[in-house]
Write a protein that holds these residues in place. Structure first.
Motif, PDB file in Angstrom:
ATOM      1  N   ASN A  48     -16.106  43.277  -1.985  1.00 40.02           N
ATOM      2  CA  ASN A  48     -15.949  43.232  -3.726  1.00 40.02           C
ATOM      3  C   ASN A  48     -15.738  41.669  -3.789  1.00 40.02           C
ATOM      4  O   ASN A  48     -14.440  41.275  -4.160  1.00 40.02           O
ATOM      5  CB  ASN A  48     -14.544  44.165  -4.200  1.00 40.02           C
ATOM      6  CG  ASN A  48     -14.793  45.377  -4.195  1.00 40.02           C
ATOM      7  OD1 ASN A  48     -16.036  45.300  -4.530  1.00 40.02           O
ATOM      8  ND2 ASN A  48     -14.342  46.478  -4.651  1.00 40.02           N
ATOM      9  N   GLU A 101     -17.404  38.906  -4.631  1.00 40.93           N
ATOM     10  CA  GLU A 101     -18.812  38.809  -5.750  1.00 40.93           C
ATOM     11  C   GLU A 101     -18.256  37.026  -6.326  1.00 40.93           C
ATOM     12  O   GLU A 101     -19.080  36.211  -6.639  1.00 40.93           O
ATOM     13  CB  GLU A 101     -19.022  39.265  -6.693  1.00 40.93           C
ATOM     14  CG  GLU A 101     -17.531  39.395  -7.819  1.00 40.93           C
ATOM     15  CD  GLU A 101     -18.451  40.540  -8.995  1.00 40.93           C
ATOM     16  OE1 GLU A 101     -19.645  40.569  -9.747  1.00 40.93           O
ATOM     17  OE2 GLU A 101     -17.202  40.609 -10.095  1.00 40.93           O
ATOM     18  N   ASP A 143     -18.443  46.162  -7.061  1.00 39.60           N
ATOM     19  CA  ASP A 143     -19.374  44.711  -7.613  1.00 39.60           C
ATOM     20  C   ASP A 143     -20.299  44.677  -7.433  1.00 39.60           C
ATOM     21  O   ASP A 143     -20.803  45.033  -6.658  1.00 39.60           O
ATOM     22  CB  ASP A 143     -17.768  43.315  -7.583  1.00 39.60           C
ATOM     23  CG  ASP A 143     -17.866  43.083  -6.052  1.00 39.60           C
ATOM     24  OD1 ASP A 143     -18.291  43.743  -5.314  1.00 39.60           O
ATOM     25  OD2 ASP A 143     -16.625  41.805  -5.958  1.00 39.60           O
ATOM     26  N   ARG A 144     -20.147  42.750  -7.676  1.00 39.95           N
ATOM     27  CA  ARG A 144     -21.815  42.652  -7.580  1.00 39.95           C
ATOM     28  C   ARG A 144     -22.346  41.625  -5.568  1.00 39.95           C
ATOM     29  O   ARG A 144     -23.097  41.117  -5.820  1.00 39.95           O
ATOM     30  CB  ARG A 144     -22.811  41.723  -8.519  1.00 39.95           C
ATOM     31  CG  ARG A 144     -22.415  42.531  -9.458  1.00 39.95           C
ATOM     32  CD  ARG A 144     -22.341  41.210 -11.271  1.00 39.95           C
ATOM     33  NE  ARG A 144     -23.261  40.866 -10.457  1.00 39.95           N
ATOM     34  CZ  ARG A 144     -23.628  39.469 -10.734  1.00 39.95           C
ATOM     35  NH1 ARG A 144     -23.149  38.323 -11.258  1.00 39.95           N
ATOM     36  NH2 ARG A 144     -25.236  38.964 -10.579  1.00 39.95           N
ATOM     37  N   THR A 145     -21.156  42.383  -4.795  1.00 41.49           N
ATOM     38  CA  THR A 145     -21.610  41.138  -3.960  1.00 41.49           C
ATOM     39  C   THR A 145     -22.547  41.397  -3.279  1.00 41.49           C
ATOM     40  O   THR A 145     -23.441  40.536  -2.696  1.00 41.49           O
ATOM     41  CB  THR A 145     -19.949  41.903  -2.531  1.00 41.49           C
ATOM     42  OG1 THR A 145     -18.907  41.709  -3.210  1.00 41.49           O
ATOM     43  CG2 THR A 145     -20.141  41.310  -1.822  1.00 41.49           C
ATOM     44  N   GLU A 189     -25.078  42.268  -4.062  1.00 41.63           N
ATOM     45  CA  GLU A 189     -26.931  42.500  -5.107  1.00 41.63           C
ATOM     46  C   GLU A 189     -26.846  40.078  -4.483  1.00 41.63           C
ATOM     47  O   GLU A 189     -27.655  39.704  -4.417  1.00 41.63           O
ATOM     48  CB  GLU A 189     -26.098  41.929  -6.745  1.00 41.63           C
ATOM     49  CG  GLU A 189     -27.367  41.001  -7.384  1.00 41.63           C
ATOM     50  CD  GLU A 189     -27.059  41.741  -8.735  1.00 41.63           C
ATOM     51  OE1 GLU A 189     -27.120  41.189  -9.827  1.00 41.63           O
ATOM     52  OE2 GLU A 189     -26.077  43.129  -9.188  1.00 41.63           O
ATOM     53  N   LEU A 190     -25.585  39.972  -5.121  1.00 32.45           N
ATOM     54  CA  LEU A 190     -25.334  38.296  -4.714  1.00 32.45           C
ATOM     55  C   LEU A 190     -25.771  37.537  -3.503  1.00 32.45           C
ATOM     56  O   LEU A 190     -26.444  36.738  -3.251  1.00 32.45           O
ATOM     57  CB  LEU A 190     -23.887  38.141  -5.733  1.00 32.45           C
ATOM     58  CG  LEU A 190     -23.668  38.110  -6.727  1.00 32.45           C
ATOM     59  CD1 LEU A 190     -22.471  37.061  -7.132  1.00 32.45           C
ATOM     60  CD2 LEU A 190     -24.361  37.077  -7.445  1.00 32.45           C
TER      61      LEU A 190
END
Length: 65
Positions: A28, A30, A56-58, A60-61
């Motif tokens: 987590n 992001e 979260d978007r960790t 993906e980023l």
């Protein structure tokens, strides 16, 4: 991930590049992962991100870097 611009890394006395791999373990993060990757890319030839099932978007980023 390949670094931007000239190859990053440390050079020994005879100008051979010593490859360095940076490893980031995340959960987590992001808000920080992109800056962390960018920082490591300045000095590392490779960056490995290990995500610990972030919600979260960790991940993906990290994949977009």
């Amino acid at each position: 991930m390949a670094p931007d611009g000239p190859r990053a890394g440390i050079f020994c006395d005879d100008m051979r590049m010593i490859p360095i791999t940076g490893t980031i373990i995340t959960f987590n993060e992001e808000e920080h992962v992109e800056a962390c990757i960018a920082s490591l890319r300045r000095v590392c030839t490779d960056v490995i991100v290990v995500d610990s099932l972030s919600t979260d978007r960790t991940a993906e980023l990290a994949l977009t870097q």
